[in-house]
Design a protein around this motif. Structure first.
Motif, mmCIF file in Angstrom:
data_model
loop_
_atom_site.group_PDB
_atom_site.id
_atom_site.type_symbol
_atom_site.label_atom_id
_atom_site.label_comp_id
_atom_site.label_asym_id
_atom_site.label_seq_id
_atom_site.Cartn_x
_atom_site.Cartn_y
_atom_site.Cartn_z
ATOM 1 N N ALA A 1 -72.748 -60.838 -1.135
ATOM 2 C CA ALA A 1 -71.424 -61.007 -1.730
ATOM 3 C C ALA A 1 -70.802 -59.657 -2.076
ATOM 4 O O ALA A 1 -69.587 -59.489 -1.984
ATOM 5 C CB ALA A 1 -71.516 -61.886 -2.978
ATOM 6 N N PHE A 2 -71.623 -58.700 -2.477
ATOM 7 C CA PHE A 2 -71.119 -57.364 -2.805
ATOM 8 C C PHE A 2 -70.555 -56.701 -1.555
ATOM 9 O O PHE A 2 -69.556 -55.985 -1.610
ATOM 10 C CB PHE A 2 -72.258 -56.525 -3.385
ATOM 11 N N VAL A 3 -71.188 -56.953 -0.408
ATOM 12 C CA VAL A 3 -70.679 -56.432 0.860
ATOM 13 C C VAL A 3 -69.357 -57.111 1.212
ATOM 14 O O VAL A 3 -68.391 -56.460 1.609
ATOM 15 C CB VAL A 3 -71.712 -56.631 1.981
ATOM 16 N N ARG A 4 -69.305 -58.436 1.063
ATOM 17 C CA ARG A 4 -68.086 -59.165 1.419
ATOM 18 C C ARG A 4 -66.891 -58.737 0.576
ATOM 19 O O ARG A 4 -65.752 -58.775 1.038
ATOM 20 C CB ARG A 4 -68.296 -60.676 1.248
ATOM 21 N N THR A 5 -67.131 -58.378 -0.690
ATOM 22 C CA THR A 5 -66.023 -58.049 -1.593
ATOM 23 C C THR A 5 -65.782 -56.548 -1.699
ATOM 24 O O THR A 5 -65.066 -56.093 -2.596
ATOM 25 C CB THR A 5 -66.295 -58.618 -3.002
ATOM 26 N N PHE A 6 -66.354 -55.779 -0.786
ATOM 27 C CA PHE A 6 -66.173 -54.325 -0.839
ATOM 28 C C PHE A 6 -64.691 -53.948 -0.844
ATOM 29 O O PHE A 6 -64.258 -53.079 -1.605
ATOM 30 C CB PHE A 6 -66.864 -53.651 0.343
ATOM 31 N N SER A 7 -63.892 -54.593 0.008
ATOM 32 C CA SER A 7 -62.476 -54.211 0.118
ATOM 33 C C SER A 7 -61.746 -54.411 -1.203
ATOM 34 O O SER A 7 -60.922 -53.575 -1.597
ATOM 35 C CB SER A 7 -61.789 -55.018 1.224
ATOM 36 N N GLY B 1 -59.989 -57.614 6.086
ATOM 37 C CA GLY B 1 -60.963 -57.512 7.171
ATOM 38 C C GLY B 1 -61.910 -58.692 7.170
ATOM 39 O O GLY B 1 -62.105 -59.375 6.165
ATOM 40 N N TYR B 2 -62.512 -58.939 8.310
ATOM 41 C CA TYR B 2 -63.454 -60.056 8.445
ATOM 42 C C TYR B 2 -64.700 -59.576 9.179
ATOM 43 O O TYR B 2 -64.605 -58.846 10.165
ATOM 44 C CB TYR B 2 -62.840 -61.221 9.222
ATOM 45 N N ARG B 3 -65.841 -59.966 8.691
ATOM 46 C CA ARG B 3 -67.110 -59.700 9.372
ATOM 47 C C ARG B 3 -67.942 -60.976 9.309
ATOM 48 O O ARG B 3 -67.961 -61.661 8.279
ATOM 49 C CB ARG B 3 -67.874 -58.557 8.686
ATOM 50 N N THR C 1 -76.421 -55.087 4.562
ATOM 51 C CA THR C 1 -77.206 -55.053 3.330
ATOM 52 C C THR C 1 -78.554 -54.368 3.504
ATOM 53 O O THR C 1 -79.165 -53.930 2.522
ATOM 54 C CB THR C 1 -77.461 -56.471 2.775
ATOM 55 N N ILE C 2 -79.041 -54.288 4.742
ATOM 56 C CA ILE C 2 -80.379 -53.722 4.943
ATOM 57 C C ILE C 2 -80.352 -52.361 5.638
ATOM 58 O O ILE C 2 -81.393 -51.724 5.761
ATOM 59 C CB ILE C 2 -81.280 -54.669 5.749
ATOM 60 N N ASP C 3 -79.187 -51.890 6.051
ATOM 61 C CA ASP C 3 -79.139 -50.642 6.811
ATOM 62 C C ASP C 3 -79.477 -49.423 5.971
ATOM 63 O O ASP C 3 -80.014 -48.439 6.471
ATOM 64 C CB ASP C 3 -77.761 -50.451 7.457
ATOM 65 N N SER C 4 -79.118 -49.451 4.710
ATOM 66 C CA SER C 4 -79.339 -48.291 3.858
ATOM 67 C C SER C 4 -80.492 -48.570 2.909
ATOM 68 O O SER C 4 -80.462 -49.540 2.152
ATOM 69 C CB SER C 4 -78.067 -47.980 3.054
ATOM 70 N N LEU C 5 -81.505 -47.725 2.939
ATOM 71 C CA LEU C 5 -82.706 -47.962 2.137
ATOM 72 C C LEU C 5 -82.800 -47.072 0.903
ATOM 73 O O LEU C 5 -83.808 -47.040 0.221
ATOM 74 C CB LEU C 5 -83.960 -47.766 3.000
ATOM 75 N N GLU C 6 -81.724 -46.310 0.616
ATOM 76 C CA GLU C 6 -81.777 -45.508 -0.608
ATOM 77 C C GLU C 6 -81.496 -46.398 -1.816
ATOM 78 O O GLU C 6 -81.000 -47.507 -1.679
ATOM 79 C CB GLU C 6 -80.771 -44.354 -0.556
ATOM 80 N N GLY C 7 -81.798 -45.900 -3.016
ATOM 81 C CA GLY C 7 -81.591 -46.683 -4.220
ATOM 82 C C GLY C 7 -80.120 -47.004 -4.422
ATOM 83 O O GLY C 7 -79.248 -46.192 -4.139
ATOM 84 N N ASP C 8 -79.831 -48.201 -4.916
ATOM 85 C CA ASP C 8 -78.457 -48.608 -5.152
ATOM 86 C C ASP C 8 -78.292 -48.854 -6.644
ATOM 87 O O ASP C 8 -78.291 -49.984 -7.113
ATOM 88 C CB ASP C 8 -78.128 -49.858 -4.343
ATOM 89 N N ARG C 9 -78.154 -47.773 -7.398
ATOM 90 C CA ARG C 9 -78.033 -47.877 -8.854
ATOM 91 C C ARG C 9 -76.765 -48.616 -9.249
ATOM 92 O O ARG C 9 -76.755 -49.381 -10.215
ATOM 93 C CB ARG C 9 -78.047 -46.471 -9.470
#
Length: 357
Positions: A178-184, A323-325, A334-342
């Protein structure tokens, strides 16, 4: 040897036999090429298994590796584990790329072994990504969260209090569909303050419109994001009032009160997911002592576009497509970036505090 140990040994043996056998589909048999980008562990209810299988197939097109589908079945012998596996090869040019999937169903008592079973069956030297589907049994999610390299969830389907509970039990980075979907929406709201940061410290009222429905309220995570970024303390929360009355209060970093109003709009258009969606955000603030109202609101006749407005101390108006994905893209993101997401972790914990009031 215990029944669980026997299952692990059998799966490992049969997979090893598959990988050691040459690829017979070629004119001249050759060793198989394994795609090992990650271990993807999807945890859900029995009713979600078929959807998770389809998801795994789609994801493997860009993120091949080993997939483990895990669920709980109280109809099984409590100490038993059922396992099945499959392997698929597809061609990338002249080279066949192979990946596999293991399905594990645990009895109620055997569920306490899930972390050790998963650790034994995952491929070493690549990340372990765990996604908790909405129906994921708590006992499985609680056990797997501490051993993963990234924890994926969907706050549009799972209540924020449960997500926060699991997050507190792991140091792994968090990722939210949901955080990805609402990025815009977040990016456009943050853009209000690019050249006037003093206005973000003077916010005195927040109004969030979202579609009605029975699923988790997206306003909670949005408020958690704003509050955690701006140092707010949530103080009170009540039921939504007709017409969007004040339903909560917070204190800004300067101690000044902030009103929080929520508006129930019509249900989102029927689709396969039927999530509740953010429909609009309005902020009342000031700039050098002059009132300023900020708005980012979906168009009624074109809900994929928002009107972005400044009124008062400054004036501006723009239209922006959200935008639509599709969901395969969302999951991959959601899985592409493996660094910490504080940022997400802090937003989740703040949202849980708001929801608990």
């Amino acid at each position: 040897m215990s029944a669980v140990a026997e299952i692990i040994k059998r799966v490992e043996s049969e997979l090893a036999e598959f990988w050691s056998a040459p690829d017979e589909s070629r004119a001249e048999p050759a060793p198989k090429t394994r795609a090992s980008t990650m271990n993807f562990v999807a945890v859900g209810s029995r009713a979600e298994v078929e959807r998770l299988k389809e998801q795994a197939e789609d994801l493997a097109e860009t993120h091949a590796g080993r997939t483990l589908l895990i669920t709980l079945d109280d109809r099984l012998d409590p100490l038993s584990v059922q396992a099945d596996w499959s392997a698929t090869c597809r061609r990338a040019g002249e080279v066949p790329i192979c990946y596999d999937r293991v399905e594990l169903t645990f009895g109620v008592a055997a569920a306490e072994r899930v972390a050790s079973v998963v650790s034994a069956l995952t491929i070493s030297d690549v990340a372990v990504i765990v996604e908790l589907a909405p129906g994921a049994p708590n006992v499985l999610g609680d056990a797997l969260a501490p051993i993963c390299d990234r924890l994926v969830f969907d706050s549009a389907e799972t209540c924020i209090e449960r997500i926060a509970e699991v997050a507190r039990g792991t140091r792994a980075p968090l990722a939210d569909r949901a955080f990805v979907r609402t990025f815009s929406f977040r990016e456009l709201v943050a853009r209000f303050f690019d050249d006037m940061p003093e206005a973000c410290r003077a916010i005195r009222r927040v109004e969030i419109a979202r579609s009605a429905g029975a699923k988790p309220d997206p306003a909670a995570l949005f408020l958690g994001w704003m509050g955690s970024r701006l140092g707010w303390t949530f103080e009170s929360r009540g039921p939504t009032q007709p017409g969007g009355g004040v339903v909560g209060r917070a204190r800004g970093a300067d101690g000044a009160p902030i009103e929080i109003a929520l508006i129930d709009g019509p249900p989102a258009p029927a689709d396969a997911q039927a999530w509740r969606r953010l429909d609009g955000v309005r902020l009342w603030t000031s700039l050098r002592g002059e009132p300023l109202t900020l708005g980012c609101v979906r168009l009624d006749k074109a809900p994929g576009t928002v009107r972005w407005t400044l009124e008062g101390a400054r004036s501006a108006e723009h239209l922006h497509p959200l935008g639509y994905r599709d969901e395969t893209w969302v999951l991959a993101k959601t899985i592409d970036s493996l660094e910490g997401d504080r940022l997400l972790r802090e937003a989740v914990l703040a949202a849980a505090k708001w929801s608990a009031l």
